[in-house]
Design a protein around this motif. Sequence first.
Motif, mmCIF file in Angstrom:
data_model
loop_
_atom_site.group_PDB
_atom_site.id
_atom_site.type_symbol
_atom_site.label_atom_id
_atom_site.label_comp_id
_atom_site.label_asym_id
_atom_site.label_seq_id
_atom_site.Cartn_x
_atom_site.Cartn_y
_atom_site.Cartn_z
ATOM 1 N N ALA A 201 -15.121 -6.431 16.848
ATOM 2 C CA ALA A 201 -14.470 -7.559 16.447
ATOM 3 C C ALA A 201 -12.900 -7.259 16.093
ATOM 4 N N SER A 202 -12.570 -6.958 15.169
ATOM 5 C CA SER A 202 -11.042 -6.909 14.733
ATOM 6 C C SER A 202 -10.484 -5.482 14.667
ATOM 7 N N ARG A 203 -9.410 -5.476 14.772
ATOM 8 C CA ARG A 203 -8.456 -4.235 14.404
ATOM 9 C C ARG A 203 -7.670 -4.480 13.269
ATOM 10 N N ILE A 204 -8.124 -3.913 11.912
ATOM 11 C CA ILE A 204 -7.370 -3.975 10.991
ATOM 12 C C ILE A 204 -6.447 -2.778 10.647
ATOM 13 N N PHE A 205 -5.282 -3.471 10.266
ATOM 14 C CA PHE A 205 -3.949 -2.878 10.369
ATOM 15 C C PHE A 205 -3.781 -2.402 8.768
ATOM 16 N N GLU A 206 -3.304 -1.108 8.563
ATOM 17 C CA GLU A 206 -3.257 -0.624 7.093
ATOM 18 C C GLU A 206 -1.827 0.055 7.149
ATOM 19 N N VAL A 207 -1.285 0.000 5.907
ATOM 20 C CA VAL A 207 0.049 0.937 5.793
ATOM 21 C C VAL A 207 -0.146 1.410 4.687
ATOM 22 N N LYS A 208 -0.026 3.071 4.673
ATOM 23 C CA LYS A 208 -0.235 3.843 3.244
ATOM 24 C C LYS A 208 0.719 4.605 2.915
ATOM 25 N N ASP A 209 2.069 4.089 3.279
ATOM 26 C CA ASP A 209 3.183 4.710 2.725
ATOM 27 C C ASP A 209 4.456 3.631 2.244
ATOM 28 N N ALA A 210 5.677 3.939 2.001
ATOM 29 C CA ALA A 210 6.432 3.117 1.549
ATOM 30 C C ALA A 210 7.026 2.004 2.423
ATOM 31 N N THR A 211 6.379 2.271 3.818
ATOM 32 C CA THR A 211 7.003 1.012 4.587
ATOM 33 C C THR A 211 6.148 -0.131 4.964
ATOM 34 N N THR A 212 4.981 -0.217 3.746
ATOM 35 C CA THR A 212 4.399 -1.354 3.538
ATOM 36 C C THR A 212 5.196 -2.538 3.211
ATOM 37 N N ASP A 213 4.553 -3.707 3.745
ATOM 38 C CA ASP A 213 5.785 -4.933 3.551
ATOM 39 C C ASP A 213 4.779 -5.866 2.731
#
Length: 264
Positions: A201-213
């Motif tokens: 189904a989906s591609r779930i995008f995660e950010v695990k560092d200081a670049t998170t918005d």
Amino acid sequence: MAAQPDVTVIIPTHKRAHLLRRALESVKQQPAAVEVIVVSDATDGETDRACAAWLSADDIYIRRNGAPGPSASRNLGLSLARGRYVLFLDDDDAWHANFIPALLAQPAVQQGLAVYGNSSVVTERRGPDRPEFLDEGFMDVAGRLTLEIYIKNQVHMSCCAFPRTLLAGLEFDVFMRAYEDWDFMLAVINRQMPVHVPVLASRIFEVKDATTDRRGDSRAANDYNVVIDYLYVYRRHPAPNADIAQRRVSLMNGLGIPATPSML
């Protein structure tokens, strides 16, 4: 008016046009007709241009008034949806290629049941212009959705497809700080437990560092709000049996909350 579409996808967005474009591209590249409803909770020229580039005359793009947040945007989209099935997609996530044809071919969907599929989780960094891919792992979630969802969430909302008639009268809670998708999922499960279908189904995008918005990064505030929101969900959706109630108690006790089964 055009014929009723098989699928409507509702995408709430907030000033993230470079990510929204990725989501819309993944939807528009599906070899199937999909009604797209994008609801923005802020005035943003880049979002306007992304929607002008990717949406067709049969789609809907709304810049709504009111407080920002995905719940009100999803509720507005849900009130306008015409598809036989409704799906929700965050503006920073995407669909895998051929997801919708594979979904519509499933016997459970042809029978009109609520379903959930498999997904992948992508780790990325997010710069001001475009994300940077880091890693991707695939998840087979067959059998993952059980009554334990009354303790904590188990399946990402973007993996689910709901018959629109099943959602009649349901709304996302606009007052919740987080976990509004889990609260909504429990409301659906109180009507019908979704079944697993073997589709990607989906591609779930995660950010695990200081670049998170993502907004609101205070760990102390997040931990405090987790407890409040969990208790709120527990009171709205009583435990279906004594075992689930006791496991809720154990989870809250582990977070320093002296809860009892009668509270949960």
